[in-house]
Motif scaffolding. Structure first.
Motif, PDB file in Angstrom:
ATOM      1  N   GLN A 279       0.726  -1.160   0.048  1.00 61.25           N
ATOM      2  CA  GLN A 279       0.154  -0.364  -0.350  1.00 61.25           C
ATOM      3  C   GLN A 279       1.060   1.575   0.035  1.00 61.25           C
ATOM      4  N   VAL A 280       1.673   0.855   0.937  1.00 62.32           N
ATOM      5  CA  VAL A 280       2.291   2.592   1.162  1.00 62.32           C
ATOM      6  C   VAL A 280       3.783   2.516  -0.718  1.00 62.32           C
ATOM      7  N   GLU A 281       3.800   1.040  -0.939  1.00 66.53           N
ATOM      8  CA  GLU A 281       4.547   1.656  -2.039  1.00 66.53           C
ATOM      9  C   GLU A 281       3.851   1.937  -3.671  1.00 66.53           C
ATOM     10  N   ASN A 282       2.457   2.104  -3.256  1.00 64.03           N
ATOM     11  CA  ASN A 282       1.426   2.093  -4.361  1.00 64.03           C
ATOM     12  C   ASN A 282       0.993   3.562  -4.034  1.00 64.03           C
ATOM     13  N   SER A 283       0.399   4.227  -2.763  1.00 64.85           N
ATOM     14  CA  SER A 283      -0.340   5.237  -2.548  1.00 64.85           C
ATOM     15  C   SER A 283       0.570   6.581  -1.539  1.00 64.85           C
ATOM     16  N   GLY A 284       1.662   5.879  -0.822  1.00 71.31           N
ATOM     17  CA  GLY A 284       2.865   6.606  -0.407  1.00 71.31           C
ATOM     18  C   GLY A 284       2.382   6.808   1.216  1.00 71.31           C
ATOM     19  N   CYS A 285       2.902   7.269   1.946  1.00 69.24           N
ATOM     20  CA  CYS A 285       2.415   7.511   3.502  1.00 69.24           C
ATOM     21  C   CYS A 285       1.946   8.856   3.957  1.00 69.24           C
ATOM     22  N   ASP A 286       0.497   8.990   4.443  1.00 69.72           N
ATOM     23  CA  ASP A 286       0.224  10.029   4.688  1.00 69.72           C
ATOM     24  C   ASP A 286       0.350  10.246   6.498  1.00 69.72           C
ATOM     25  N   HIS A 287       1.633   9.753   6.498  1.00 69.22           N
ATOM     26  CA  HIS A 287       2.009   9.792   8.086  1.00 69.22           C
ATOM     27  C   HIS A 287       0.967   9.481   9.106  1.00 69.22           C
ATOM     28  N   THR A 288       0.127   8.385   8.781  1.00 72.54           N
ATOM     29  CA  THR A 288      -0.932   8.171   9.438  1.00 72.54           C
ATOM     30  C   THR A 288      -0.903   6.164   9.835  1.00 72.54           C
ATOM     31  N   LEU A 289      -1.904   5.920   9.996  1.00 67.99           N
ATOM     32  CA  LEU A 289      -1.453   4.415  10.131  1.00 67.99           C
ATOM     33  C   LEU A 289      -2.682   3.857   9.200  1.00 67.99           C
ATOM     34  N   ARG A 290      -3.380   4.542   8.261  1.00 67.67           N
ATOM     35  CA  ARG A 290      -4.038   4.222   7.934  1.00 67.67           C
ATOM     36  C   ARG A 290      -4.228   2.645   7.314  1.00 67.67           C
ATOM     37  N   PHE A 291      -3.413   2.275   6.690  1.00 67.54           N
ATOM     38  CA  PHE A 291      -3.103   1.254   5.662  1.00 67.54           C
ATOM     39  C   PHE A 291      -3.025  -0.093   6.664  1.00 67.54           C
ATOM     40  N   THR A 292      -2.121   0.341   7.708  1.00 69.72           N
ATOM     41  CA  THR A 292      -1.843  -0.746   8.837  1.00 69.72           C
ATOM     42  C   THR A 292      -3.085  -1.370   9.723  1.00 69.72           C
TER      43      THR A 292
END
Length: 95
Positions: A41-54
């Protein structure tokens, strides 16, 4: 360092690794799944500095959110990219 010192050091390292493994909040296989999913997910969308994917993975897999998030934060995982760089690193070193 003589042989007995090396043996004591090796035993201590094994004990520390076992303690770290016992502290994992979910099974090794589930942690691997979590880290792979968050990485994708981070590879695809980047990190928005939250734990949303986790948090999304935790909810999807019906795992104990508070326990997992506490362990991740204890090991430097305060957002998805830190989960990958810090918490996953701790897991890799101790699995």
């Amino acid at each position: 360092m003589d042989a007995s010192d090396r043996d004591r050091k090796k035993a201590w390292k094994l004990q520390q690794r076992k303690l770290a493994q016992d502290a994992f909040p979910i099974s090794d296989a589930l942690l691997e799944s979590l880290f792979k999913a968050v990485d994708a997910q981070v590879e695809n969308s980047g990190c928005d500095h939250t734990l949303r994917f986790t948090q999304s993975w935790i909810a999807e897999h019906k795992q104990p959110e508070a326990e997992i998030l506490a362990w991740l934060r204890e090991h430097g995982g305060f957002c998805d990219c830190e989960v990958l760089s810090n918490s996953a690193d701790n897991w890799e070193q101790n699995r």
